[in-house]
Design an enzyme around this catalytic site. Structure first.
Site, PDB file in Angstrom:
ATOM      1  N   ASP A  50       0.842  -1.193   0.000  1.00 40.65           N
ATOM      2  CA  ASP A  50       0.000   0.000   0.000  1.00 40.65           C
ATOM      3  C   ASP A  50       0.880   1.247   0.000  1.00 40.65           C
ATOM      4  O   ASP A  50       1.666   1.449   0.922  1.00 40.65           O
ATOM      5  CB  ASP A  50      -0.888  -0.012   1.240  1.00 40.65           C
ATOM      6  CG  ASP A  50      -1.814   1.186   1.296  1.00 40.65           C
ATOM      7  OD1 ASP A  50      -2.875   1.148   0.656  1.00 40.65           O
ATOM      8  OD2 ASP A  50      -1.472   2.176   1.982  1.00 40.65           O
ATOM      9  N   TYR A  55       3.547   9.391   0.396  1.00 43.43           N
ATOM     10  CA  TYR A  55       4.391   8.577   1.268  1.00 43.43           C
ATOM     11  C   TYR A  55       5.869   8.608   0.870  1.00 43.43           C
ATOM     12  O   TYR A  55       6.731   8.265   1.675  1.00 43.43           O
ATOM     13  CB  TYR A  55       3.939   7.113   1.260  1.00 43.43           C
ATOM     14  CG  TYR A  55       2.547   6.849   1.751  1.00 43.43           C
ATOM     15  CD1 TYR A  55       1.784   7.829   2.379  1.00 43.43           C
ATOM     16  CD2 TYR A  55       1.971   5.588   1.581  1.00 43.43           C
ATOM     17  CE1 TYR A  55       0.497   7.573   2.824  1.00 43.43           C
ATOM     18  CE2 TYR A  55       0.678   5.322   2.023  1.00 43.43           C
ATOM     19  CZ  TYR A  55      -0.051   6.321   2.631  1.00 43.43           C
ATOM     20  OH  TYR A  55      -1.325   6.054   3.064  1.00 43.43           O
ATOM     21  N   LYS A  85      -2.733   5.847  -4.280  1.00 44.54           N
ATOM     22  CA  LYS A  85      -3.845   6.735  -3.954  1.00 44.54           C
ATOM     23  C   LYS A  85      -3.733   8.074  -4.680  1.00 44.54           C
ATOM     24  O   LYS A  85      -2.638   8.523  -5.022  1.00 44.54           O
ATOM     25  CB  LYS A  85      -3.882   6.982  -2.439  1.00 44.54           C
ATOM     26  CG  LYS A  85      -3.935   5.697  -1.619  1.00 44.54           C
ATOM     27  CD  LYS A  85      -3.968   5.991  -0.138  1.00 44.54           C
ATOM     28  CE  LYS A  85      -3.881   4.708   0.664  1.00 44.54           C
ATOM     29  NZ  LYS A  85      -2.505   4.177   0.688  1.00 44.54           N
ATOM     30  N   HIS A 118      -7.767   9.398  -1.781  1.00 45.27           N
ATOM     31  CA  HIS A 118      -7.149   9.335  -0.453  1.00 45.27           C
ATOM     32  C   HIS A 118      -7.990   9.996   0.640  1.00 45.27           C
ATOM     33  O   HIS A 118      -8.136   9.459   1.735  1.00 45.27           O
ATOM     34  CB  HIS A 118      -5.764   9.993  -0.510  1.00 45.27           C
ATOM     35  CG  HIS A 118      -4.803   9.461   0.498  1.00 45.27           C
ATOM     36  ND1 HIS A 118      -3.443   9.418   0.293  1.00 45.27           N
ATOM     37  CD2 HIS A 118      -4.992   8.941   1.734  1.00 45.27           C
ATOM     38  CE1 HIS A 118      -2.850   8.898   1.346  1.00 45.27           C
ATOM     39  NE2 HIS A 118      -3.776   8.596   2.242  1.00 45.27           N
TER      40      HIS A 118
END
Length: 320
Positions: A50, A55, A85, A118
Site C-alpha cells: 500500500d 508517502y 492513492k 485518499h
C-alpha cells in the site's frame, strides 16, 4: 528453511483478488534503504503493498518489485497487488489521470491493482506534503473525481478503484450516483475503533474495508499505545503465546475485513503474517469487544472555519 508465508485473499466486487494483509509503506522516519526492506517483505511472503505519492515510497517499491523479479522471488509483476492513492492536491477531475500516470511512472508499472481517492477533500497546492495552510482547503467535486476514476478503470490503467477515509454518509452519497461502485474503503479500524456502522454498509454493498493503523500507528507522532499496550490484548497474547500485534490483527481478520500494517522490522514483518492458522476463542472475542472505543486520528489538518469542513464532526459526519 521455511518458504514464504501464504496470505489468504478476498475477491473484490471488480472480480479481482486482493491479499487480505498488505504492507503499509508510510513512515515519517523511513529507513535509508526502503528497496531492501520491500524486497525482504516479498521474500517473507508479502504480496500486497500500500503506497501513495505522499508517502515517498512509490519509487523504492517499484525498484523492489523489479529486483524481486530479477532474483526470482516472484516470477512477474502480476504476483503482487499494488495499491496507490490520489492525493488531495490532485483531487480534481482534470488531474486524476495525470496523477495516476505519475504514480505508474514512479512505480515503473503499466497498471495498478487498486487506486483510491485518499481523502474527501481537495487542496489548492502543487506540493505533496502532509500539512497545508487552512486557506488551501477546498471542497472536492466527488462526482467529477469519481467519474475520472471510472475512466481510468475503463482505460485498463487500474483494475479496481476505491476510496479512503469516507464516513458512512459520504460513502452512501457516492453509491447513489456511481457507475462503478468502490471496491474498497480504506479507513482507520482496529480493536479500539471497530466501525460497526460503516462495516454494515460496506457488507451490504459488497465493499471491502481495508483497515489502516490496525496497531495504532505506534511510534508515529499521531500514533497511540492504546493497542500495543492494551491490558486485554496483553493478557490474551500471554496465554496464547502470541504477540499483541498478532492478537489485534487476528481480531480484524475474524471481522472479515482486510488490513495494511506497517513495520520495517524483519521479525515483526514475519510475525504479522502469522495470524492465519489459529483462532480467537469466543471468550477472547468477548473480552476484546469490551475494549473502549475511540477514533485515534481526528484529521484536524482538514478542518478550517473557511474550508469545506468547519468541524471534526462535519469531516466524519458524526462518526467520532
Amino acid at each position: 528453511m521455511a518458504g514464504p508465508a501464504t496470505t489468504p485473499y478476498v475477491t473484490l466486487n471488480s472480480g479481482h483478488n486482493m491479499p487480505v494483509l498488505g504492507l503499509g509503506t508510510f513512515a515519517l522516519c523511513q529507513p535509508p534503504d526502503l528497496v531492501s526492506v520491500f524486497v525482504q517483505a516479498i521474500k517473507l511472503g508479502y504480496r500486497h503493498f500500500d503506497t501513495s505519492p505522499i508517502y515517498g515510497s512509490e519509487r523504492p517499491l517499484g525498484f523492489a518489485i523489479a529486483e524481486a523479479i530479477r532474483r526470482g522471488l516472484i516470477q512477474s509483476r502480476d504476483e503482487v497487488f499494488i495499491t496507490s492513492k490520489l492525493w488531495c492536491t490532485d483531487a480534481d477531475p482534470e488531474l486524476v489521470l495525470p496523477a495516476l500516470q505519475n504514480s505508474l511512472s514512479n512505480l515503473g508499472l503499466e497498471y495498478l491493482d487498486l487506486y483510491l481517492v485518499h481523502w474527501p477533500i481537495r487542496v489548492n497546492s502543487g506540493e505533496y506534503k502532509v500539512m497545508y495552510g487552512k486557506e488551501d482547503l477546498l471542497p472536492i467535486d466527488m462526482r467529477g473525481v469519481w467519474k475520472a476514476m471510472e475512466e481510468c478503470n475503463s482505460l485498463g490503467l487500474v483494475r479496481s478503484i476505491g476510496v479512503s477515509n469516507l464516513s458512512t454518509k459520504k460513502l452512501s452519497d457516492l453509491l447513489s450516483y456511481c457507475a462503478i461502485p468502490p471496491a474498497v474503503n480504506q479507513v482507520e479500524m482496529s480493536v479500539t475503533w471497530s466501525q460497526p456502522k460503516l462495516r454494515e454498509l460496506c457488507k451490504k454493498h459488497g465493499i471491502y474495508i481495508t483497515a489502516w493503523g490496525p496497531l495504532g500507528t505506534y511510534g508515529e507522532i499521531w500514533g497511540s499505545n492504546l493497542i500495543m499496550e492494551n491490558p486485554t490484548l496483553e493478557y490474551i497474547a500471554s496465554i496464547r503465546g502470541k504477540t499483541v500485534a498478532q492478537v489485534a490483527l487476528r481480531w480484524l481478520y475474524e471481522q472479515k475485513v482486510t488490513m495494511v500494517v506497517k513495520s520495517f522490522n524483519k521479525e515483526r514483518m514475519k510475525e504479522n503474517l502469522q495470524i492465519f492458522d489459529w483462532k480467537l476463542t469466543k471468550e477472547e472475542a468477548k473480552l476484546i469487544a469490551k475494549i473502549p472505543q475511540q477514533r485515534r486520528y481526528q484529521g484536524n489538518e482538514f478542518v478550517s472555519p473557511s474550508g469545506p469542513y468547519k468541524t471534526i464532526d462535519e469531516l466524519w459526519d458524526g462518526e467520532i
